[in-house]
Design a protein around this motif. Structure first.
Motif, PDB file in Angstrom:
ATOM      1  N   ALA A  40     115.806  66.724  51.025  1.00 58.50           N
ATOM      2  CA  ALA A  40     115.712  68.414  50.513  1.00 58.50           C
ATOM      3  C   ALA A  40     115.434  67.865  49.373  1.00 58.50           C
ATOM      4  N   MET A  41     115.969  67.547  48.612  1.00 58.99           N
ATOM      5  CA  MET A  41     115.476  67.316  47.028  1.00 58.99           C
ATOM      6  C   MET A  41     114.220  66.840  46.724  1.00 58.99           C
ATOM      7  N   ALA A  42     113.263  65.766  47.712  1.00 60.04           N
ATOM      8  CA  ALA A  42     111.852  65.042  47.530  1.00 60.04           C
ATOM      9  C   ALA A  42     111.468  67.262  47.572  1.00 60.04           C
ATOM     10  N   TYR A  43     112.105  67.268  49.325  1.00 56.55           N
ATOM     11  CA  TYR A  43     111.091  68.301  49.500  1.00 56.55           C
ATOM     12  C   TYR A  43     110.935  69.868  48.503  1.00 56.55           C
ATOM     13  N   CYS A  44     112.552  70.076  47.898  1.00 60.17           N
ATOM     14  CA  CYS A  44     112.302  71.284  46.621  1.00 60.17           C
ATOM     15  C   CYS A  44     111.416  71.293  45.350  1.00 60.17           C
ATOM     16  N   THR A  45     111.197  69.725  45.091  1.00 57.27           N
ATOM     17  CA  THR A  45     110.197  69.166  43.842  1.00 57.27           C
ATOM     18  C   THR A  45     108.836  69.177  44.034  1.00 57.27           C
ATOM     19  N   ASP A  46     108.313  70.132  43.073  1.00 56.76           N
ATOM     20  CA  ASP A  46     106.944  70.587  43.098  1.00 56.76           C
ATOM     21  C   ASP A  46     106.544  69.305  41.836  1.00 56.76           C
ATOM     22  N   LYS A  47     106.570  68.109  42.085  1.00 54.35           N
ATOM     23  CA  LYS A  47     105.531  67.433  41.729  1.00 54.35           C
ATOM     24  C   LYS A  47     104.739  67.620  40.419  1.00 54.35           C
ATOM     25  N   VAL A  48     103.518  68.837  40.951  1.00 49.47           N
ATOM     26  CA  VAL A  48     102.595  68.456  40.069  1.00 49.47           C
ATOM     27  C   VAL A  48     102.666  69.476  38.993  1.00 49.47           C
ATOM     28  N   SER A  49     104.124  70.565  39.368  1.00 47.15           N
ATOM     29  CA  SER A  49     104.747  71.528  38.306  1.00 47.15           C
ATOM     30  C   SER A  49     105.307  70.228  37.211  1.00 47.15           C
ATOM     31  N   LEU A  50     106.177  69.199  37.787  1.00 39.72           N
ATOM     32  CA  LEU A  50     106.719  68.311  36.145  1.00 39.72           C
ATOM     33  C   LEU A  50     105.443  67.940  35.780  1.00 39.72           C
ATOM     34  N   ALA A  51     104.617  67.226  36.584  1.00 38.60           N
ATOM     35  CA  ALA A  51     103.899  66.483  35.729  1.00 38.60           C
ATOM     36  C   ALA A  51     103.471  67.628  34.251  1.00 38.60           C
ATOM     37  N   GLN A  52     102.819  68.676  34.867  1.00 42.00           N
ATOM     38  CA  GLN A  52     102.081  69.739  33.430  1.00 42.00           C
ATOM     39  C   GLN A  52     103.344  69.829  32.653  1.00 42.00           C
ATOM     40  N   ALA A  53     105.087  69.035  33.308  1.00 46.71           N
ATOM     41  CA  ALA A  53     105.606  70.464  31.990  1.00 46.71           C
ATOM     42  C   ALA A  53     106.056  69.461  30.831  1.00 46.71           C
ATOM     43  N   GLY A  54     105.109  68.095  31.457  1.00 44.70           N
ATOM     44  CA  GLY A  54     105.712  66.532  30.154  1.00 44.70           C
ATOM     45  C   GLY A  54     104.050  66.807  29.493  1.00 44.70           C
ATOM     46  N   TYR A  55     103.334  67.110  30.093  1.00 44.83           N
ATOM     47  CA  TYR A  55     102.091  66.704  29.661  1.00 44.83           C
ATOM     48  C   TYR A  55     101.236  68.385  29.469  1.00 44.83           C
TER      49      TYR A  55
END
Length: 185
Positions: free
Chosen positions: A5-20
């Protein structure tokens, strides 16, 4: 089910954009990994051989419901039958880019009814010989590994490399994953 569920709730592209933040969405998407092995290399298993968790908060919420973590009307966080809140501590360093993407991930989990309590520890504690990762003193952790030449990774994945009091906290298998078949391979 909670991990899925946590994996489905994670928008990985947004995380990458937040870091970079200087990356385009396309560039950020190119940083997303579905395993610890980068796509396009000879060692990548291929998308057809792994489970890919696309960003799908509704699917994540359904899995949390199945696992017994309900979001009651008006509540911020999910609870189980015993009344426990679905809350976890997330530990990483205090580096600015980690704080940036951790804030985004905390909000993503909040949107799914999961409380993330962030601990941004000094790198000296997080990576210390007798603290943090070395003592597996975390519930969820954010850190990076340095790759090794083939057949590297022994200290990262082998069962006897899980830091524990019994082995004097040796090894770098911080998540405690143990699979005898993988060990033998």
């Amino acid at each position: 089910k909670v991990r899925q569920a946590m994996a489905y709730c994670t928008d990985k592209v947004s995380l990458a954009q937040a870091g970079y933040p200087l990356l385009t969405a396309e560039q950020a998407a190119g940083l997303v990994l579905n395993t610890f092995i980068r796509t396009g290399t000879e060692f990548y298993a291929g998308d057809e051989n792994i489970t890919i968790y696309e960003f799908d908060p509704a699917k994540g919420a359904a899995l949390l419901d199945e696992a017994g973590w309900k979001l009651e009307d008006g509540a911020e966080f999910r609870t189980n039958e015993a009344g426990d809140s679905l809350s976890m501590q997330f530990t990483t360093t205090s580096a600015a880019f980690r704080q940036a993407w951790a804030a985004v991930w905390e909000q993503q989990m909040y949107d799914c009814g999961i409380q993330i309590v962030r601990l941004h520890a000094p790198a000296a504690w997080w990576f210390g010989d007798t603290t943090g990762l070395a003592r597996r003193d975390f519930e969820i952790g954010g850190y990076a590994w340095v790759g090794q030449a083939d057949p590297g990774g022994y200290t990262l994945w082998a069962c006897n490399q899980i830091p524990m009091p019994e082995n004097n906290w040796e090894g770098q298998n911080y998540m405690g994953w143990c699979n005898e078949t993988a060990d033998k391979a």
